[in-house]
Motif scaffolding. Structure first.
Motif, PDB file in Angstrom:
ATOM      1  N   LEU A 105      -8.966  12.933  -3.179  1.00  0.00           N
ATOM      2  CA  LEU A 105     -10.323  12.591  -3.604  1.00  0.00           C
ATOM      3  C   LEU A 105     -11.212  13.823  -3.678  1.00  0.00           C
ATOM      4  CD1 LEU A 105     -10.756   9.391  -1.391  1.00  0.00           C
ATOM      5  CD2 LEU A 105     -10.003   9.527  -3.769  1.00  0.00           C
ATOM      6  N   TRP A 106     -10.842  14.892  -2.967  1.00  0.00           N
ATOM      7  CA  TRP A 106     -11.623  16.123  -3.017  1.00  0.00           C
ATOM      8  C   TRP A 106     -11.290  16.973  -4.244  1.00  0.00           C
ATOM      9  CZ3 TRP A 106     -15.885  16.262  -0.572  1.00  0.00           C
ATOM     10  CH2 TRP A 106     -16.024  15.680   0.705  1.00  0.00           C
ATOM     11  N   LEU A 107     -10.150  16.725  -4.897  1.00  0.00           N
ATOM     12  CA  LEU A 107      -9.755  17.549  -6.037  1.00  0.00           C
ATOM     13  C   LEU A 107     -10.798  17.566  -7.156  1.00  0.00           C
ATOM     14  CD1 LEU A 107      -5.917  16.865  -6.295  1.00  0.00           C
ATOM     15  CD2 LEU A 107      -7.072  18.939  -5.514  1.00  0.00           C
ATOM     16  N   PRO A 108     -11.315  16.402  -7.609  1.00  0.00           N
ATOM     17  CA  PRO A 108     -12.356  16.468  -8.652  1.00  0.00           C
ATOM     18  C   PRO A 108     -13.622  17.165  -8.170  1.00  0.00           C
ATOM     19  CG  PRO A 108     -12.064  14.209  -7.864  1.00  0.00           C
ATOM     20  CD  PRO A 108     -10.929  15.010  -7.317  1.00  0.00           C
ATOM     21  N   VAL A 109     -13.912  17.075  -6.878  1.00  0.00           N
ATOM     22  CA  VAL A 109     -15.083  17.776  -6.336  1.00  0.00           C
ATOM     23  C   VAL A 109     -14.869  19.286  -6.419  1.00  0.00           C
ATOM     24  CG1 VAL A 109     -16.531  18.103  -4.295  1.00  0.00           C
ATOM     25  CG2 VAL A 109     -15.586  15.843  -4.803  1.00  0.00           C
ATOM     26  N   ALA A 134     -18.907  20.766   0.980  1.00  0.00           N
ATOM     27  CA  ALA A 134     -18.294  19.482   1.318  1.00  0.00           C
ATOM     28  C   ALA A 134     -16.775  19.566   1.315  1.00  0.00           C
ATOM     29  CB  ALA A 134     -18.770  18.408   0.344  1.00  0.00           C
ATOM     30  N   ALA A 135     -16.205  20.069   0.218  1.00  0.00           N
ATOM     31  CA  ALA A 135     -14.749  20.057   0.072  1.00  0.00           C
ATOM     32  C   ALA A 135     -14.063  21.007   1.036  1.00  0.00           C
ATOM     33  CB  ALA A 135     -14.378  20.417  -1.372  1.00  0.00           C
ATOM     34  N   LEU A 136     -14.650  22.181   1.264  1.00  0.00           N
ATOM     35  CA  LEU A 136     -13.992  23.175   2.111  1.00  0.00           C
ATOM     36  C   LEU A 136     -13.780  22.684   3.533  1.00  0.00           C
ATOM     37  CD1 LEU A 136     -15.688  26.490   0.945  1.00  0.00           C
ATOM     38  CD2 LEU A 136     -13.270  25.903   0.760  1.00  0.00           C
ATOM     39  N   GLY A 159     -15.544   6.994   4.715  1.00  0.00           N
ATOM     40  CA  GLY A 159     -15.920   7.629   5.978  1.00  0.00           C
ATOM     41  C   GLY A 159     -15.898   9.135   5.967  1.00  0.00           C
ATOM     42  N   PHE A 160     -15.168   9.756   5.033  1.00  0.00           N
ATOM     43  CA  PHE A 160     -15.112  11.215   4.987  1.00  0.00           C
ATOM     44  C   PHE A 160     -15.713  11.768   3.690  1.00  0.00           C
ATOM     45  CE2 PHE A 160     -11.607  12.516   8.226  1.00  0.00           C
ATOM     46  CZ  PHE A 160     -12.276  11.821   9.214  1.00  0.00           C
ATOM     47  N   LEU A 163     -24.053  14.285   2.806  1.00  0.00           N
ATOM     48  CA  LEU A 163     -24.630  15.155   3.825  1.00  0.00           C
ATOM     49  C   LEU A 163     -24.763  16.585   3.307  1.00  0.00           C
ATOM     50  CD1 LEU A 163     -25.567  14.502   6.726  1.00  0.00           C
ATOM     51  CD2 LEU A 163     -23.424  15.499   7.545  1.00  0.00           C
ATOM     52  N   SER A 164     -23.763  17.060   2.572  1.00  0.00           N
ATOM     53  CA  SER A 164     -23.804  18.422   2.046  1.00  0.00           C
ATOM     54  C   SER A 164     -24.859  18.557   0.953  1.00  0.00           C
ATOM     55  CB  SER A 164     -22.432  18.820   1.492  1.00  0.00           C
ATOM     56  OG  SER A 164     -21.453  18.780   2.512  1.00  0.00           O
TER      57      SER A 164
END
Length: 315
Positions: A208-212, A43-45, A83-84, A91-92
């Motif tokens: 928002l992706w940093l904690p992921v 997801a994050a990549l 949305g992202f 989805l991932s």
């Protein structure tokens, strides 16, 4: 407000082209999962890779976008988060929990999700769900489900049901994030093209992706080079090409609820493209029986949508 027929049909054509590139998501994500890649890295990549890949496209576009993001940072964080981030996390995770056919078919709920979200977003005539468009969307969804019925192979296990629920959330989050940003820009009197909107949402999503990323590192360690390459393929095909085309299509008809619903519903063609590509290049069987009937229903829905948006305003 009804869009001119030429504009509406152009939006449908762009949305169909975007669906072709979106098909890469399901196959590459499932390949990463089967190769042992953690779903959080998958997801994050995608978005970590998307931002640098899009930088060359932002020449001459950056100043206007930065001004818009600096004035309304909360809106960009909100709609990128929905949305992202929410969209692609679900989805991932689903790709790691269920087969690709289940993920692909369930995501086609998005053909009606945007219309159903309209009453939550709008305060004008667009809040009304266009019944003719809803019927066409449900027809397309029925065709997709018919195509996939033969692949179910019996009852779904627990993981498959989890995947189904995650994809259902994802199918609503994606059009909601896109429509929400379009409405924010409309109310703020800001004009941004599709490339600016995609890059802006991708950039706004990075915090928002940093904690992921931290979670993925703690659970699985660093991603493999193969997973990074697969994420790069998804970022280029689905994250940039497909998303820019889709955002361009929906932006063209953002004030026309029927044409907007039609553009969103073209995502149902992903199943057709995946089936055709698999048969033509991978040697898979051509659809027959129930699957062929479902494909015909999807094609019929696309034709009906095109006829619906091509009607003159008086018609």
């Amino acid at each position: 407000m009804k869009s001119p027929p030429r504009v509406a049909l152009g939006a449908i054509a762009l949305a169909l082209l975007s669906a072709l590139f979106f098909t890469s998501t399901y196959v590459l994500n499932r390949a990463a999962a089967l190769d042992g890649g953690h779903w959080a890295w998958t997801a994050a990549l995608r978005y970590v890779v998307t931002v640098p890949l899009m930088l060359p496209l932002m020449r001459g576009r950056w100043t206007t976008l930065w001004r818009a993001m600096r004035v309304h940072p909360r809106a960009w964080l909100l709609w990128s988060g929905i949305g992202f981030v929410l969209f692609y996390l679900c989805l991932s995770y689903a790709a790691a929990s269920g087969p690709a056919w289940l993920v692909a078919s369930t995501f086609q709920l998005t053909v009606v999700a945007g219309m159903l979200c309209a009453p939550l977003l709008y305060r004008d005539a667009r809040a009304r769900i266009p019944r003719a468009a809803l019927v066409c969307g449900l027809l397309a969804l029925a065709g997709v489900l018919t195509m996939q019925a033969a692949q179910a192979g019996g009852r779904l296990d627990r993981n498959a049901w989890i995947a189904l629920g995650c994809v259902a959330v994802s199918a609503f989050a994606y059009p909601l994030g896109n429509r929400g940003l379009l409405l924010h820009l409309e109310r703020a009197g800001i004009e941004l093209d599709a490339t600016q909107r995609v890059f802006g949402l991708s950039l706004a999503s990075l915090p928002l992706w940093l904690p992921v990323i931290v979670f993925a590192q703690m659970r699985a360690g660093a991603p493999s080079l193969h997973q990074v390459w697969l994420a790069g393929g998804v970022a280029l095909g689905a994250g940039i090409i497909a998303t820019v085309l889709f955002f361009r299509a929906t932006g063209m008809v953002r004030r026309d609820p029927v044409a907007l619903a039609a553009a969103e519903a073209m995502q149902a063609a992903e199943i057709l493209f995946a089936t055709l590509i698999g048969a033509a290049w991978l040697g898979e069987a051509w659809p027959h029986g129930i699957a062929a009937l479902g494909a015909g229903i999807v094609v019929l829905a696309i034709v009906l949508f095109s006829a619906l948006v091509a009607r003159s305003p008086r018609g």
